[in-house]
Motif scaffolding. Sequence first.
Motif, short mmCIF file in Angstrom:
data_model
loop_
_atom_site.label_atom_id
_atom_site.label_comp_id
_atom_site.label_asym_id
_atom_site.label_seq_id
_atom_site.Cartn_x
_atom_site.Cartn_y
_atom_site.Cartn_z
N ALA A 1 6.35 -60.21 -29.86
CA ALA A 1 4.90 -60.05 -29.75
C ALA A 1 4.18 -61.24 -30.39
O ALA A 1 4.65 -61.83 -31.37
N THR A 2 3.02 -61.60 -29.83
CA THR A 2 2.23 -62.71 -30.35
C THR A 2 0.81 -62.24 -30.66
O THR A 2 0.40 -61.14 -30.29
N TYR B 1 12.85 -54.95 -44.14
CA TYR B 1 13.05 -56.35 -44.45
C TYR B 1 12.12 -57.18 -43.58
O TYR B 1 11.99 -56.95 -42.37
N LEU B 2 11.46 -58.15 -44.19
CA LEU B 2 10.48 -58.97 -43.49
C LEU B 2 10.51 -60.38 -44.04
O LEU B 2 10.43 -60.58 -45.26
N GLY B 3 10.64 -61.35 -43.15
CA GLY B 3 10.67 -62.73 -43.60
C GLY B 3 10.62 -63.69 -42.42
O GLY B 3 10.46 -63.29 -41.27
N THR B 4 10.78 -64.96 -42.70
CA THR B 4 10.69 -65.98 -41.67
C THR B 4 12.06 -66.44 -41.17
O THR B 4 12.14 -67.27 -40.29
N ASN C 1 0.80 -64.86 -43.39
CA ASN C 1 0.27 -66.17 -43.03
C ASN C 1 -0.20 -66.18 -41.58
O ASN C 1 0.37 -65.51 -40.72
N PHE C 2 -1.23 -66.95 -41.30
CA PHE C 2 -1.67 -67.16 -39.94
C PHE C 2 -0.67 -68.04 -39.19
O PHE C 2 0.01 -68.89 -39.79
N SER C 3 -0.58 -67.85 -37.88
CA SER C 3 0.24 -68.69 -36.99
C SER C 3 1.66 -68.86 -37.50
O SER C 3 2.25 -69.93 -37.43
N GLU C 4 2.25 -67.77 -37.97
CA GLU C 4 3.60 -67.80 -38.52
C GLU C 4 4.48 -66.84 -37.72
O GLU C 4 4.04 -65.76 -37.33
N THR C 5 5.73 -67.26 -37.46
CA THR C 5 6.69 -66.37 -36.81
C THR C 5 7.48 -65.64 -37.88
O THR C 5 8.09 -66.26 -38.76
N TYR C 6 7.46 -64.31 -37.79
CA TYR C 6 8.18 -63.46 -38.75
C TYR C 6 9.26 -62.67 -38.02
O TYR C 6 9.19 -62.44 -36.80
N TYR C 7 10.25 -62.23 -38.80
CA TYR C 7 11.31 -61.37 -38.30
C TYR C 7 11.36 -60.13 -39.20
O TYR C 7 11.18 -60.22 -40.41
N SER D 1 11.18 -60.15 -33.72
CA SER D 1 10.30 -61.24 -34.14
C SER D 1 8.88 -60.98 -33.66
O SER D 1 8.66 -60.23 -32.70
N PHE D 2 7.92 -61.58 -34.34
CA PHE D 2 6.53 -61.58 -33.89
C PHE D 2 5.84 -62.78 -34.50
O PHE D 2 6.30 -63.35 -35.51
N THR D 3 4.72 -63.17 -33.91
CA THR D 3 3.94 -64.31 -34.40
C THR D 3 2.51 -63.85 -34.67
O THR D 3 1.89 -63.21 -33.82
#
Length: 366
Positions: free
Chosen positions: A51-52, A78-81, A105-111, A130-132
């Motif tokens: 998702a974005t 669990y959440l991180g980059t 953070n803005f405009s960051e891809t997370y998992y 993942s999502f951004t």
Amino acid sequence: MNTKKTINLLMILMLSVFVTSCGSDDNNTSDPVEENNPPTSFNLNEITNGATDIDVLPVFNWETANDPDGDTVVYDMYLGTEQTPTNLYVANLTTTDFNVTNQLNFSETYYWRVVAKDNQGGETSSSAYSFTTKPEENNTVSIVDDFDGTGPLIDYVTNNAEVLPNVGRVSGRYHALLDDNTNNQTLHFNQEQGRLDAKLMTFPFEVIARNIGIGITTDSQTAPSHNGTQYNFAGIQVHAEDFNSINSSHIVVGHRGTRQFTIEGKNTVDGVSTVDDAGIDTAPLGRVDIRIVGDENNELTFYWQQPNLNSNSTPDEWVLYRSTGKLPGTEPSYDNQVYVGLITYAFGNAGIPFVGTCDAIEFNNL
């Protein structure tokens, strides 16, 4: 020694050893240990994989993981980059959803992934999704009112101004003097609608009020004492676009009868109110920061924190109202636009006069 006797003696000795060995095995036999089964596999629901344009304060949701043995199941998120996230973001959740209150953070891809655990040490992990997050420019601050100077409020739509006429800016703060509550004219409950100073907002939105609450008439930053009977409040209300509709939701700070220095939440649907509060002495200063988020489904989530007087340099630490962010009862079914703004009100005449106060209010389009 006679050969026959020797053979007989050896046979007796061997039989004795065999019997003793069997007896020893019988005496030390224990029940087999029952094997623990871990929780069953489960899927992540929201946020969907890939998702974005996701909000920087997202809400996560996943399926229930059942335990074959009937053990209690809790969840670690669990959440991180990193693609296989190892950063434990929150532990031992008992529900299958989680609202982030510290901005990503803005405009960051997370998992993200979730691990279901039983109380016997069994674990089952979901897949990692993942999502951004959305870019910062999509979180435009449309209005920030710091109530600079002294004078009337600027660019607000006011409902029922006559019931609370002494409202305006005093020395850089919102200042609502409540010194007359004849016939409960300022009340917001059931069919009653006191004064509301608001701006029209379109879902999705965010509204943040800083250092909002009640004070004495000579100093809005000193909370009125509690005498055990008064209902004195100031806070934020969301109201249906049609002021003739008696549909609203509000979160306010003050004294609620015997429950002093609390935060009250209330939903009013078709003129019937449902109310609860966050607990005695939740707001010992008589003031807190309030945050309301209206999402793309026209639903509301409410947050608060102790006043962060240095919000420009100190991160906020928002707390979900009563751990869920939801007000009691049924939330009104809001259309795409609602009025959101400031209210100050009382029930009865105990504790009057007092003032409603607020340092600043921020209206954000999301």
